[in-house]
Design a protein around this motif. Sequence first.
Motif, PDB file in Angstrom:
ATOM      1  N   GLU A 464       9.964  -5.127 -11.127  1.00  0.00           N
ATOM      2  CA  GLU A 464       8.980  -5.342 -11.446  1.00  0.00           C
ATOM      3  C   GLU A 464       8.035  -3.934 -10.630  1.00  0.00           C
ATOM      4  O   GLU A 464       7.267  -3.293 -11.449  1.00  0.00           O
ATOM      5  N   VAL A 465       7.286  -4.635  -9.353  1.00  0.00           N
ATOM      6  CA  VAL A 465       6.850  -4.229  -8.780  1.00  0.00           C
ATOM      7  C   VAL A 465       6.498  -2.700  -8.658  1.00  0.00           C
ATOM      8  O   VAL A 465       5.684  -1.731  -8.805  1.00  0.00           O
ATOM      9  N   LEU A 466       8.103  -2.029  -8.279  1.00  0.00           N
ATOM     10  CA  LEU A 466       8.735  -0.928  -7.640  1.00  0.00           C
ATOM     11  C   LEU A 466       8.335   0.537  -8.772  1.00  0.00           C
ATOM     12  O   LEU A 466       7.738   1.161  -9.207  1.00  0.00           O
ATOM     13  N   VAL A 467       8.857  -0.092 -10.314  1.00  0.00           N
ATOM     14  CA  VAL A 467       8.352   0.796 -11.721  1.00  0.00           C
ATOM     15  C   VAL A 467       6.870   0.455 -11.267  1.00  0.00           C
ATOM     16  O   VAL A 467       6.799   1.399 -12.504  1.00  0.00           O
ATOM     17  N   GLU A 468       6.239  -0.298 -11.846  1.00  0.00           N
ATOM     18  CA  GLU A 468       4.834  -0.181 -12.424  1.00  0.00           C
ATOM     19  C   GLU A 468       4.948   0.785 -11.151  1.00  0.00           C
ATOM     20  O   GLU A 468       3.705   2.028 -11.229  1.00  0.00           O
ATOM     21  N   ARG A 469       4.386   1.191  -9.712  1.00  0.00           N
ATOM     22  CA  ARG A 469       3.546   1.418  -8.703  1.00  0.00           C
ATOM     23  C   ARG A 469       4.003   2.924  -8.874  1.00  0.00           C
ATOM     24  O   ARG A 469       2.618   3.720  -8.099  1.00  0.00           O
ATOM     25  N   TYR A 470       5.635   3.335  -8.836  1.00  0.00           N
ATOM     26  CA  TYR A 470       6.057   4.806  -9.579  1.00  0.00           C
ATOM     27  C   TYR A 470       6.057   5.053 -10.459  1.00  0.00           C
ATOM     28  O   TYR A 470       6.627   6.224 -11.325  1.00  0.00           O
ATOM     29  N   ARG A 471       5.456   4.470 -11.549  1.00  0.00           N
ATOM     30  CA  ARG A 471       4.771   4.858 -13.252  1.00  0.00           C
ATOM     31  C   ARG A 471       4.113   5.930 -13.025  1.00  0.00           C
ATOM     32  O   ARG A 471       4.378   7.051 -14.331  1.00  0.00           O
ATOM     33  N   THR A 472       3.279   6.221 -12.398  1.00  0.00           N
ATOM     34  CA  THR A 472       2.445   7.100 -12.601  1.00  0.00           C
ATOM     35  C   THR A 472       1.945   7.588 -11.639  1.00  0.00           C
ATOM     36  O   THR A 472       1.951   7.250 -10.361  1.00  0.00           O
ATOM     37  N   VAL A 473       1.287   9.555 -10.878  1.00  0.00           N
ATOM     38  CA  VAL A 473       0.865   9.836  -9.593  1.00  0.00           C
ATOM     39  C   VAL A 473       0.426   8.677  -9.017  1.00  0.00           C
ATOM     40  O   VAL A 473      -0.611   8.717  -7.638  1.00  0.00           O
ATOM     41  N   GLU A 474      -1.473   8.454 -10.014  1.00  0.00           N
ATOM     42  CA  GLU A 474      -2.375   7.980  -9.965  1.00  0.00           C
ATOM     43  C   GLU A 474      -1.496   6.514  -9.040  1.00  0.00           C
ATOM     44  O   GLU A 474      -2.773   5.931  -8.056  1.00  0.00           O
ATOM     45  N   ASN A 475      -1.489   5.641  -9.699  1.00  0.00           N
ATOM     46  CA  ASN A 475      -0.738   3.854  -9.078  1.00  0.00           C
ATOM     47  C   ASN A 475       0.082   4.573  -8.006  1.00  0.00           C
ATOM     48  O   ASN A 475      -0.257   3.872  -6.736  1.00  0.00           O
ATOM     49  N   ALA A 476       1.032   5.840  -7.706  1.00  0.00           N
ATOM     50  CA  ALA A 476       1.647   5.600  -6.215  1.00  0.00           C
ATOM     51  C   ALA A 476       0.508   5.841  -5.186  1.00  0.00           C
ATOM     52  O   ALA A 476       0.586   5.488  -3.853  1.00  0.00           O
ATOM     53  N   VAL A 477      -0.057   6.804  -5.666  1.00  0.00           N
ATOM     54  CA  VAL A 477      -1.015   7.541  -4.205  1.00  0.00           C
ATOM     55  C   VAL A 477      -1.819   6.362  -4.333  1.00  0.00           C
ATOM     56  O   VAL A 477      -3.198   7.155  -2.909  1.00  0.00           O
ATOM     57  N   GLN A 478      -2.247   5.368  -4.939  1.00  0.00           N
ATOM     58  CA  GLN A 478      -3.366   4.459  -4.885  1.00  0.00           C
ATOM     59  C   GLN A 478      -3.224   3.587  -4.679  1.00  0.00           C
ATOM     60  O   GLN A 478      -3.668   2.468  -3.708  1.00  0.00           O
ATOM     61  N   ALA A 479      -1.975   2.937  -4.610  1.00  0.00           N
ATOM     62  CA  ALA A 479      -1.601   2.088  -3.870  1.00  0.00           C
ATOM     63  C   ALA A 479      -1.714   1.946  -2.209  1.00  0.00           C
ATOM     64  O   ALA A 479      -1.455   3.149  -1.615  1.00  0.00           O
ATOM     65  N   LYS A 480      -1.252   0.523  -1.466  1.00  0.00           N
ATOM     66  CA  LYS A 480      -1.131   0.434  -0.293  1.00  0.00           C
ATOM     67  C   LYS A 480      -0.170  -0.637  -0.172  1.00  0.00           C
ATOM     68  O   LYS A 480      -0.298  -1.227   0.530  1.00  0.00           O
ATOM     69  N   PRO A 481       1.153  -0.046   0.438  1.00  0.00           N
ATOM     70  CA  PRO A 481       2.597  -1.132   0.402  1.00  0.00           C
ATOM     71  C   PRO A 481       2.601  -1.892   1.621  1.00  0.00           C
ATOM     72  O   PRO A 481       2.830  -2.962   2.418  1.00  0.00           O
ATOM     73  N   ALA A 482       1.930  -0.698   2.696  1.00  0.00           N
ATOM     74  CA  ALA A 482       1.519  -1.865   3.824  1.00  0.00           C
ATOM     75  C   ALA A 482       0.068  -1.920   4.426  1.00  0.00           C
ATOM     76  O   ALA A 482       0.168  -1.910   5.868  1.00  0.00           O
ATOM     77  N   ASN A 483      -0.671  -2.215   3.415  1.00  0.00           N
ATOM     78  CA  ASN A 483      -2.171  -2.111   3.204  1.00  0.00           C
ATOM     79  C   ASN A 483      -2.765  -0.841   4.015  1.00  0.00           C
ATOM     80  O   ASN A 483      -3.848  -0.766   4.475  1.00  0.00           O
ATOM     81  N   ARG A 484      -2.578   0.259   4.117  1.00  0.00           N
ATOM     82  CA  ARG A 484      -2.411   2.011   4.777  1.00  0.00           C
ATOM     83  C   ARG A 484      -2.868   2.435   3.142  1.00  0.00           C
ATOM     84  O   ARG A 484      -2.489   2.705   2.821  1.00  0.00           O
ATOM     85  N   TRP A 485      -4.198   3.201   3.904  1.00  0.00           N
ATOM     86  CA  TRP A 485      -4.287   4.130   2.149  1.00  0.00           C
ATOM     87  C   TRP A 485      -3.051   4.987   2.546  1.00  0.00           C
ATOM     88  O   TRP A 485      -2.992   6.087   4.033  1.00  0.00           O
ATOM     89  N   ILE A 486      -2.608   5.750   1.464  1.00  0.00           N
ATOM     90  CA  ILE A 486      -1.780   7.116   2.332  1.00  0.00           C
ATOM     91  C   ILE A 486      -2.118   7.766   1.966  1.00  0.00           C
ATOM     92  O   ILE A 486      -1.437   9.151   2.722  1.00  0.00           O
ATOM     93  N   HIS A 487      -3.571   8.056   1.775  1.00  0.00           N
ATOM     94  CA  HIS A 487      -4.329   9.679   2.734  1.00  0.00           C
ATOM     95  C   HIS A 487      -5.182   9.281   2.910  1.00  0.00           C
ATOM     96  O   HIS A 487      -6.077   8.479   3.020  1.00  0.00           O
ATOM     97  N   VAL A 488      -5.688   9.930   3.763  1.00  0.00           N
ATOM     98  CA  VAL A 488      -7.283   9.881   4.830  1.00  0.00           C
ATOM     99  C   VAL A 488      -8.607  10.064   3.967  1.00  0.00           C
ATOM    100  O   VAL A 488      -8.147  11.158   3.319  1.00  0.00           O
ATOM    101  N   PRO A 489      -9.328   9.355   3.666  1.00  0.00           N
ATOM    102  CA  PRO A 489     -10.518   9.369   2.647  1.00  0.00           C
ATOM    103  C   PRO A 489     -10.780  10.634   2.593  1.00  0.00           C
ATOM    104  O   PRO A 489     -11.012  11.681   1.610  1.00  0.00           O
ATOM    105  N   ASP A 490     -11.266  11.528   4.080  1.00  0.00           N
ATOM    106  CA  ASP A 490     -11.517  12.989   3.910  1.00  0.00           C
ATOM    107  C   ASP A 490     -10.933  14.142   4.282  1.00  0.00           C
ATOM    108  O   ASP A 490     -11.334  14.955   3.164  1.00  0.00           O
ATOM    109  N   TYR A 491      -9.570  13.278   3.719  1.00  0.00           N
ATOM    110  CA  TYR A 491      -8.222  14.740   3.336  1.00  0.00           C
ATOM    111  C   TYR A 491      -7.136  13.946   1.698  1.00  0.00           C
ATOM    112  O   TYR A 491      -5.921  13.402   2.215  1.00  0.00           O
ATOM    113  N   PRO A 492      -7.614  14.075   0.690  1.00  0.00           N
ATOM    114  CA  PRO A 492      -7.709  13.570  -0.345  1.00  0.00           C
ATOM    115  C   PRO A 492      -6.044  13.924  -1.026  1.00  0.00           C
ATOM    116  O   PRO A 492      -5.796  15.138  -0.564  1.00  0.00           O
ATOM    117  N   TYR A 493      -5.402  13.219  -1.893  1.00  0.00           N
ATOM    118  CA  TYR A 493      -4.472  13.565  -2.326  1.00  0.00           C
ATOM    119  C   TYR A 493      -4.423  14.985  -3.112  1.00  0.00           C
ATOM    120  O   TYR A 493      -5.310  14.962  -3.677  1.00  0.00           O
TER     121      TYR A 493
END
Length: 583
Positions: A464-493
């Motif tokens: 259920e969590v995976l379905v919701e997390r990868y339902r949209t691009v925004e959900n995917a790139v804003q998630a922090k699965p390992a409590n880590r930012w997907i992108h460094v803030p100064d280098y956005p998606y």
Amino acid sequence: MTVQPYRQDYPRPQFERSEWLNLNGEWEFEFDDHQVGNLEKWNVSHDFSQRIQVPFCFQSSLSGIGDTGFHDTVWYRKAFTVPAAFVGKRIVLHFGAVDYMSWIWVNGQLVKVHEGGHTPFSVDITEHLQGNENTIVVKAQDYSQDQTLPKGKQYWEEESASIWYTRTTGIWQTVWLEPVAETYLSKVKLTPYIDSNEIKIRAFIEGRLSDNLWLKTIISFKGAPVAEEIVKVTESELMRRVGLHDFNDHGRGRWWSPEKPNLYDIQFLLLDGDQVIDHVNSYFGMRKIAIEDGKVCLNNRFYYMKLVLDQGYFPDGIMTPPTDDAIKQDVELTKAMGFNGARKHQKIEDPRYLYWCDRLGLLVWGEMANAAAYSENYVRRITSEWQEAIERDYNHPCIVAWVPLNESWGVPNILVDKFQQQHALGLYHLTKSLDDTRLVISNDGWEHIKSDICTIHDYESSREVLVERYRTVENAVQAKPANRWIHVPDYPYEGAPIHVSEYGGISFKKSDWEGWGYSAAQSDEDFIERYKSVTEPLLQSPVVQGFCYTQLTDVEQEINGLLTYDRKPKVALELIKQINEGK
């Protein structure tokens, strides 16, 4: 000591000459724990007390020693006879890999120093030979507890733990001799262009260029002639683009893919007048990897990458496969489970592995062995060795992506440290400057600076969590699965294709090995259901374009493989394949 089997397969399958001498097998060996070898001139004379089976490191059982303690300086000696067929030619000594620093003496004379534990090096030893009977001495020095050393999964503690494994010190790939002419072909670089149906050839000549030197190139496909040309050599580097003028797409095509691993054979004949002075056999695949309209495309068609994480460790050889058949088996098992690629994790793999991926059809993400900590010396080390890795593997059609960094290893403060950010960005551009035909992921998993694919490591076990997390691009790139930012803030998606490049990691004990995983299965049925629960949401996601399951085999204390450490399937391969195919 019982003589163990050792590797006799040709070590450089993309640049093959018919004459060579394998120097694997029994060598004299010594630990130098007290650092006295140089002072006592072991390169000249020493009574070596042990024997080792090269190319296996002393930590492995196949070496005949099997000592996993700290011995950071080791010495080898090997007597050899130059074959009569080699007489009158230049003799080149090759090492596939020696971890980490190496010093090479021939008949007491220092001929080579090399730094880097995963990449090959060679030296012309002709001037140092003394008739038929000669001796090679190797000193190898590791730095087991130096966390700025690029060494991948090798642990700096004595006992393996968590995600860290047994160290490799010294020679761990094939050692061999090769005779060449005074003027010879030192290397070629082959770049396919499927859109124009051409192969770009850069040939590099070593030695004196005569007034009547020619390079003849013969290209064939399954024995049938495709193209042939002969050109005069006037410089040490020669560049040509050869039109293939044959089939490409629409079923009858000869493009390379995992489904149709078509390969062209190519011969290079260097001639002085009408005399052949060098003859090299190689091969290439016509394939293209690119991003078009936000989609990863193989040969101009959208391609969903279904990868498995493969660490390339073996219970008896550690990082050295015991046989060529063992390498081939790993590729075959990967394909049998419905994967079309592998992410070689934290290891610059043996060229024989890439050869079998080329032949059998398996995509590869080529990844650097990383360090754990950052320093200026680390930057020098990784930059140099990474360039050597790209140089070695450039011609393999199976490689479609380069991964210089993983999970911020070596750059632990990349989120806030400008130096580490620039280092990751520099590795991205350095890689592109050496190879603009492949995709580059600068920091796989999270804290991206600039990457052609937005890769995410996500060990969530809930469907259920995976379905919701990868339902949209925004959900995917804003998630922090390992409590880590997907992108460094100064280098956005910025719209890169999204791949979940590590997931799963389901532990399942099916052997005598004890260990751990990211979640645990209790039975075959439970394992299959858990595999479905984490894989189906990615396959069905409207935004995910590929995945990489962790992992192919159990490794030491990790039991989260689809296969046991000795390559036994935990469940029927067909069941995994059906899930991977969305059935």
